[in-house]
Design a protein around this motif. Sequence first.
Motif, PDB file in Angstrom:
ATOM      1  N   PRO A  46       0.753  -1.390  -0.272  1.00 39.59           N
ATOM      2  CA  PRO A  46      -0.065  -0.105   0.010  1.00 39.59           C
ATOM      3  C   PRO A  46       0.748   1.245   0.098  1.00 39.59           C
ATOM      4  CG  PRO A  46      -0.901  -1.560   1.454  1.00 39.59           C
ATOM      5  CD  PRO A  46       0.215  -2.136   1.061  1.00 39.59           C
ATOM      6  N   VAL A  47       1.948   1.272   0.939  1.00 37.25           N
ATOM      7  CA  VAL A  47       2.750   2.502   0.838  1.00 37.25           C
ATOM      8  C   VAL A  47       3.590   2.642  -0.315  1.00 37.25           C
ATOM      9  CG1 VAL A  47       4.810   1.711   1.771  1.00 37.25           C
ATOM     10  CG2 VAL A  47       4.118   3.927   2.281  1.00 37.25           C
ATOM     11  N   SER A  48       3.851   1.441  -1.187  1.00 38.37           N
ATOM     12  CA  SER A  48       4.742   1.498  -2.550  1.00 38.37           C
ATOM     13  C   SER A  48       3.526   2.077  -3.501  1.00 38.37           C
ATOM     14  CB  SER A  48       5.319   0.305  -3.126  1.00 38.37           C
ATOM     15  OG  SER A  48       4.159  -0.523  -3.519  1.00 38.37           O
ATOM     16  N   LEU A  49       2.172   1.967  -3.311  1.00 40.03           N
ATOM     17  CA  LEU A  49       1.130   2.507  -4.422  1.00 40.03           C
ATOM     18  C   LEU A  49       0.675   4.037  -4.005  1.00 40.03           C
ATOM     19  CD1 LEU A  49      -1.126  -0.680  -4.990  1.00 40.03           C
ATOM     20  CD2 LEU A  49       0.438   0.306  -6.662  1.00 40.03           C
ATOM     21  N   LEU A  50       0.587   4.176  -2.754  1.00 36.89           N
ATOM     22  CA  LEU A  50       0.218   5.626  -2.431  1.00 36.89           C
ATOM     23  C   LEU A  50       1.234   6.184  -1.400  1.00 36.89           C
ATOM     24  CD1 LEU A  50      -3.641   4.425  -1.899  1.00 36.89           C
ATOM     25  CD2 LEU A  50      -2.458   5.423  -4.147  1.00 36.89           C
TER      26      LEU A  50
END
Length: 124
Positions: free
Chosen positions: A110-114
């Motif tokens: 999730p943090v790599s996407l957003l």
Amino acid sequence: MRTLLNVIWLVFAGIWLAIGYALAGVICFILIITIPFGIASFRIAGYVLWPFGRTVVRNPEAGVMSTLGNIIWVVVAGIWLAIGHVVTSIPLFLSIIGIPFGIANLKMVPVSLLPLGARIVDIK
């Protein structure tokens, strides 16, 4: 215990993923207009190098610009970095010792996407 987990993580997955984030950050800095993405990418690279004992916290007041930036990030680099996390987690799941590292790897998707509107903080 966290130090041991972080050292094992660094050897098996962390260094390769951090290189990917650093490469994305360098490209963002070269393009000048995407410097905020580069800053976020380097921040996540540090998290990916030493993840145990830290967590990601979302800022609910991040705003519209953060959302627009995240949409651009997903298209430009986020999807590739998320794929890198998934691909790296597959061989980690093949051994009993690697299962916690595979789970940690998937928690970073999730943090790599957003990345915009997210802070990396110590668990304490």
